[in-house]
Design a protein around this motif. Structure first.
Motif, mmCIF file in Angstrom:
data_model
loop_
_atom_site.group_PDB
_atom_site.id
_atom_site.type_symbol
_atom_site.label_atom_id
_atom_site.label_comp_id
_atom_site.label_asym_id
_atom_site.label_seq_id
_atom_site.Cartn_x
_atom_site.Cartn_y
_atom_site.Cartn_z
ATOM 1 N N GLN A 1 0.802 -1.224 0.000
ATOM 2 C CA GLN A 1 0.000 0.000 0.000
ATOM 3 C C GLN A 1 0.837 1.278 0.000
ATOM 4 O OE1 GLN A 1 -3.300 0.235 -0.094
ATOM 5 N NE2 GLN A 1 -3.668 -1.972 -0.038
ATOM 6 N N GLN B 1 12.220 7.265 0.227
ATOM 7 C CA GLN B 1 12.961 7.587 -0.995
ATOM 8 C C GLN B 1 13.642 6.388 -1.646
ATOM 9 O OE1 GLN B 1 12.256 10.358 -2.369
ATOM 10 N NE2 GLN B 1 11.602 11.708 -0.689
ATOM 11 N N VAL C 1 13.115 6.053 -5.514
ATOM 12 C CA VAL C 1 14.251 5.963 -6.432
ATOM 13 C C VAL C 1 14.164 4.673 -7.254
ATOM 14 C CG1 VAL C 1 16.771 5.574 -6.482
ATOM 15 C CG2 VAL C 1 15.816 7.483 -5.158
ATOM 16 N N ILE D 1 4.348 9.818 -14.853
ATOM 17 C CA ILE D 1 4.948 9.813 -13.506
ATOM 18 C C ILE D 1 3.874 9.500 -12.464
ATOM 19 C CG2 ILE D 1 6.098 11.236 -11.757
ATOM 20 C CD1 ILE D 1 7.483 12.721 -14.095
ATOM 21 N N ASP D 2 2.717 10.138 -12.610
ATOM 22 C CA ASP D 2 1.605 9.849 -11.688
ATOM 23 C C ASP D 2 1.301 8.357 -11.688
ATOM 24 O OD1 ASP D 2 1.383 12.479 -11.081
ATOM 25 O OD2 ASP D 2 -0.476 12.840 -12.206
ATOM 26 N N LEU E 1 4.236 6.283 -10.107
ATOM 27 C CA LEU E 1 4.598 6.523 -8.700
ATOM 28 C C LEU E 1 3.392 6.685 -7.776
ATOM 29 C CD1 LEU E 1 7.675 8.923 -9.117
ATOM 30 C CD2 LEU E 1 7.661 6.454 -8.816
ATOM 31 N N SER E 2 2.204 6.502 -8.286
ATOM 32 C CA SER E 2 1.004 6.689 -7.464
ATOM 33 C C SER E 2 1.022 5.786 -6.228
ATOM 34 C CB SER E 2 -0.244 6.394 -8.293
ATOM 35 O OG SER E 2 -1.359 6.420 -7.446
ATOM 36 N N LEU F 1 3.944 6.190 -1.586
ATOM 37 C CA LEU F 1 3.524 7.296 -0.725
ATOM 38 C C LEU F 1 4.729 8.024 -0.155
ATOM 39 C CD1 LEU F 1 0.681 5.601 1.346
ATOM 40 C CD2 LEU F 1 0.509 6.906 -0.790
ATOM 41 N N ALA G 1 5.333 14.443 1.809
ATOM 42 C CA ALA G 1 4.805 15.101 0.609
ATOM 43 C C ALA G 1 5.885 15.805 -0.209
ATOM 44 C CB ALA G 1 3.662 16.066 0.959
ATOM 45 N N TYR H 1 6.372 15.151 -3.137
ATOM 46 C CA TYR H 1 5.955 14.778 -4.496
ATOM 47 C C TYR H 1 6.378 15.774 -5.576
ATOM 48 C CZ TYR H 1 2.825 11.530 -2.004
ATOM 49 O OH TYR H 1 2.310 10.545 -1.208
ATOM 50 N N GLN H 2 6.267 17.056 -5.247
ATOM 51 C CA GLN H 2 6.594 18.062 -6.252
ATOM 52 C C GLN H 2 8.062 17.945 -6.664
ATOM 53 O OE1 GLN H 2 5.079 21.944 -5.500
ATOM 54 N NE2 GLN H 2 6.874 22.998 -6.264
ATOM 55 N N ARG H 3 8.916 17.732 -5.682
ATOM 56 C CA ARG H 3 10.350 17.596 -5.999
ATOM 57 C C ARG H 3 10.642 16.258 -6.665
ATOM 58 N NH1 ARG H 3 13.890 21.394 -2.255
ATOM 59 N NH2 ARG H 3 12.242 22.886 -1.813
ATOM 60 N N ILE H 4 9.924 15.225 -6.263
ATOM 61 C CA ILE H 4 10.123 13.930 -6.925
ATOM 62 C C ILE H 4 9.813 14.093 -8.413
ATOM 63 C CG2 ILE H 4 9.230 11.572 -7.156
ATOM 64 C CD1 ILE H 4 8.765 11.580 -4.106
ATOM 65 N N ARG H 5 8.697 14.725 -8.701
ATOM 66 C CA ARG H 5 8.304 14.926 -10.097
ATOM 67 C C ARG H 5 9.396 15.685 -10.854
ATOM 68 N NH1 ARG H 5 3.349 14.782 -12.149
ATOM 69 N NH2 ARG H 5 2.277 15.044 -10.175
#
Ligand code: FES
Ligand code: FES
Lengths: 151, 723
Positions: free
Chosen positions: A42, A100, A104, A122-123, A126-127, A130, A134, A136-140
């Motif tokens: 999950q 991470q 990664v 990407i969504d 990587l959805s 979790l 948060a 997420y913005q930097r991961i993207r």
């Protein structure tokens, strides 16, 4: 005794076949880079590559990986892995960092298949990973940066 | 024992002069005063802020644990701004065992702790001073040896130099320790800062690589010879106790070491996690539920709504003439808001490691309150606190969950180790244990009522908050509960930046057997939603623009006005948006930081999709601006996930949700584009770990109303009643 190829080397594991790979890695082999977050596929914190496919090690048994090729964060190397890790570092993606390893690994799998992922790609990829901090913005942004570096 | 800690500790600033001493052949700065509670373990390395070893390694001891907020990096930035070490020489470790040295200055310095977004503020002066002192001592030692004036010696990137002469820190560490420390040191002027206030390009986070390559160790990764794993069986209903249990089958299973009862439940101990988990399935427990909580969320919320309609039991704010205010109103609006229990759900499920050897107790964990945990561990193990050594680990998130006065997970680890003869053991909760293990953001109901005059000005404002107290019954109550008002229940509602002619804030504290706790941004996680969403309702009723409506009431709150204006301007407030996009705004101050957010949403199905968040804030000096941005991005994501989809449901005293399939949180596809604008400031740093959270909920609610004309007054957005 179960045998597999782990991070490029033959590895025999002395543990029951129904043990999830996550716990075999962490508790039997001492490879703790792969994290436990939910145990139920999950959260993605335990993501490893099995024959190149991103997989949840908490829901994959040791018997399932017998004879297969398993890569964990400890064995993440090569061009794609380096580009991903460098992008993560240059954008200071991690906060607590706990998710991470999984992020990664999932990104290495994504970029190995898809050289120029869109935001939607990407969504989709990587959805299931979790990040409670948060990031997420930097991961993207880091996924895009790694893709650029590899182009 | 805990009480003694609170009573005997005295503010550290008084009578504390920073000193220095020799340590392990090197220099230690930040010497402890006599009488501090020591820790076991031979020469205590935790007596200083920074140690410089003969090999030149600079180890900084952090007064705050790092759960991802970046305080280790912040403290290193402060200290090294003055010291001038090569960044590659620097290590940061968790300090503990000395409240006089590490006591949180925002809490009067009486105990060490991480919380309330105070880390940078509390560290701002002391770590720069420690760095400056260490630097001066190294310089003095070099001056003596080289026989040159100290003022002519330079330090750059870990090298001392005078003309052509050069030396590393390690060379002079021991010699510096032999000299008397200077009585005082001068700190750099802000104009001379090389690192403070500088961006990622100058100074990236030093732990990003370890955290991107799986090499960062957390509590779950602690490795000790013979380390065992224990999983817990907790009562299914809060307050239940073990009546009896049968572990015969489990004990016969492979790898199982023991199954033991401790005050908080049953622990199944095995040589690895998988075997412990399997054996747990084989244990049967009878529970005594005499004292257990047996109500359901629906019962609780009904009783909260009923209470909210009555006068409050305590008064938090009462100013101006409310009766007159309502009498003069042309319009009166009322609204009730409901907030569920929330779990912190840090990605690393709760855990701690303990070992008792030769009468010394060691505990590894996310010690958010190490002094309290040291006492608690001592009590459980039956030793004096000086026989307890706390190892502060980095943790995979926290969000408040590791600052627990009853030291739940710590007492479990020490209790289990004690029960198995002191063997090293990690107590590891599963995700379900973590979700159902208690210590939640309390559920609340807010009832708001306000009057508007004919020109749309607020004439009276009333807010009644109903819910559990976080600090009641803890040693914090003495300082944080006044006249029956727990400050954490009403913060963000009690004092508003808006000029209101009459204002009353009431509180009814409820008694429920569900353990509660601070959850990232604490009271403001619900108060800001109620206040800022209700203001939007009032602005609409007044026929005014939401930004203008607020600004008109912020004449006496220039910081707030400035922040709101900046967010509005950066978000092009008032300018047209593409079809299907709508804006909403909210403003909230928490932990000394003022934050405004403007969001852009569209509607997908029945839910908002948040595309963009423009955030402006005033947090004083931003020590690491990029980390401020990261914390705000993270706070927004954390708050957004909660208001959109997180909730815990109590079913006859048991929590229904377990894993992330039922306790839903924000995912990649839900994350908006966040832009952060930091107001330049020369004020002391205020919080950033939490203040990003409060405005996002109401900003989204207000944008969603703009899109749909529907007010969401019960959270989360995705509850069936909102569909
Ligand atoms: S631990 Fe495997 S997906 Fe969460
Ligand atoms: S960085 Fe903390 S969970 Fe992702």
């Amino acid at each position: 005794m179960i045998e597999l190829t782990l991070n490029g080397k033959k590895q025999a594991v002395d543990a029951e076949g129904d043990m999830p790979v996550l716990w075999a890695l962490r508790d039997v082999l001492g490879l703790t880079g792969t994290k436990f977050g939910c145990g139920q596929a999950q959260c993605g914190a335990c993501t490893i590559l099995i024959d190149g496919v991103p997989s949840r090690s908490c829901q994959t048994t040791l018997a399932d990986v017998a004879g297969r090729n398993v890569i964990t964060i400890e064995g993440a190397n090569g061009k794609v892995a380096e580009a991903v890790i460098n992008a993560w570092v240059s954008l200071d993606v991690p906060q607590c960092g706990y998710c991470q390893s999984g992020q990664v690994m999932a990104t290495i799998a994504l970029l190995s298949e898809n050289k120029k992922p869109s935001d939607a790609d990407i969504d989709a990829a990587l959805s299931g990973n979790l990040c409670r901090c948060a990031t997420y913005q930097r991961i993207r942004a880091a996924v895009h940066e790694a893709a650029r570096a590899l182009a | 024992m805990l009480k003694t800690l609170f009573e005997t500790a005295s503010p550290s600033r008084r009578g504390f002069l920073m000193g220095a001493t020799a340590f392990a052949g090197g220099l230690m700065v930040g010497l402890a005063p006599r009488g501090a509670v020591a820790q076991a373990g031979g020469q205590n390395p935790f007596q200083g802020y920074v140690a410089i070893a003969p090999d030149g390694v600079v180890t900084i001891y952090s007064a705050h644990m790092d759960m991802g907020q970046g305080i280790y990096h912040g403290i290193a930035t402060l200290l090294n701004e003055e010291l001038g070490a090569d960044w590659r020489q620097i290590r940061v470790e968790g300090g503990s065992g000395n409240p006089k040295l590490f006591g949180n200055l925002a809490w009067g310095g009486v105990m060490q702790g991480t919380g309330g977004s105070t880390g940078t503020g509390s560290s701002f002066e002391r770590y720069r001073r420690a760095g400056a002192l260490a630097r001066q001592m190294l310089v003095n030692a070099a001056a003596a040896e080289w026989k040159v004036p100290a003022a002519e010696i330079k330090i750059e990137n870990g090298t001392l130099s005078h003309g052509a002469r050069k030396a590393g820190f390690g060379e002079f560490a021991a010699k510096a320790a032999a000299l008397p420390p200077p009585a005082d040191v001068k700190l750099k002027d802000a104009s001379e800062w090389r690192y403070i206030g500088k961006d990622r390009a100058v100074l990236g986070k030093f732990d990003s690589r370890a955290k991107s390559t799986g090499r960062q160790d957390y509590t779950i990764d602690v490795k000790l010879p013979g380390l065992l794993t224990a999983v817990m069986i907790h009562p299914p209903r809060f307050g239940a106790k073990v009546k009896s249990f049968d572990a015969a089958k489990a004990k016969a299973m492979k790898g199982v070491v023991d199954v033991v009862q401790i005050p908080r439940g049953i622990a199944v101990v095995a040589d690895n996690m998988w075997r412990a988990l399997k054996a747990r399935e084989a244990v049967s427990v009878q529970w005594d539920e005499t004292g257990a909580e047996t109500r359901s969320s629906s019962d609780l919320m009904a009783s909260y709504r009923a209470a909210a309609a009555q006068p409050g039991k305590a008064i938090a704010t009462d100013k101006g003439d409310l009766t007159k205010g309502f009498a003069s109103a042309a319009k009166v609006l009322e609204a009730t808001y409901e907030f569920p229990y929330l779990a912190h759900a840090a990605l690393e499920p709760l855990n701690a490691v303990a070992r008792i050897e030769n009468g010394v107790v060691e505990v590894w964990g996310g010690h958010q309150m190490p002094d309290v945990y040291q006492m608690a561990a001592a009590q459980v193990a039956g030793v004096t606190p000086d026989k307890v050594k706390m190892h502060v680990m980095k943790t995979g998130g926290g969000f408040g969950r590791r600052a627990v006065i009853d030291a739940d997970i710590i007492t479990e680890a020490v209790g289990v180790s004690k029960a198995i003869g002191g063997k090293p053991v990690r107590v590891q909760w599963t995700r379900e244990d973590d979700t159902r293990g208690g210590r939640y953001r309390p559920a609340y109901v807010h009832r708001l009522k306000a009057g508007l005059d004919a020109s749309g000005n607020i004439t009276a404002w009333q807010n009644h908050v109903v819910g559990q107290s976080i600090v009641a019954g803890t040693p914090f109550a003495a300082g944080m509960v006044k006249n029956g008002v727990d400050a954490t229940s009403v913060e963000g509602a009690q004092h508003l930046p808006y000029a209101l002619p009459a204002m009353k804030v009431e509180l009814t504290t409820t008694d429920v057997g569900v353990p509660v706790l601070w959850w990232r941004a604490v009271g403001s996680t619900h108060t800001a939603y109620a206040v800022e969403a209700f203001l939007d309702e009032l602005a609409e009723a007044a026929g005014k623009d939401p930004v203008e409506f607020r600004l008109a009431m912020l004449k006496d709150s220039p910081r707030h006005a400035q922040v709101l204006k900046l967010a509005a301007e950066k978000a092009d407030w008032g300018k047209p948006l593409p079809a299907g996009r709508f804006r909403g705004v909210a403003l909230a101050e928490s932990f000394g930081t003022v934050v405004a957010q403007v969001v852009e949403v569209s509607v997908q199905g029945k839910a908002p999709r948040v595309h963009r968040v423009v955030c402006a804030l005033d947090c004083g000096i931003a020590v690491n601006p990029d980390n401020v941005r990261a914390q705000i991005e993270g706070g927004i994501g954390f708050g957004l996930g909660a208001i959109l989809k997180s909730k815990l449901t109590l079913d006859k005293g048991a929590i229904v949700e377990g894993n992330f399939d039922t306790y839903e949180v924000l995912r990649m596809e839900d994350m908006p584009q966040v832009e952060v604008h930091i107001l330049p400031s020369t004020n002391k740093p205020s919080g950033v770990g939490e203040p990003g959270v409060p405005p996002i909920g109401p900003a989204v609610a207000n944008a969603f109303y703009a899109a749909t004309k529907r007010r969401i007054r019960a959270l989360p957005f995705n509850r069936p009643e909102n569909a």
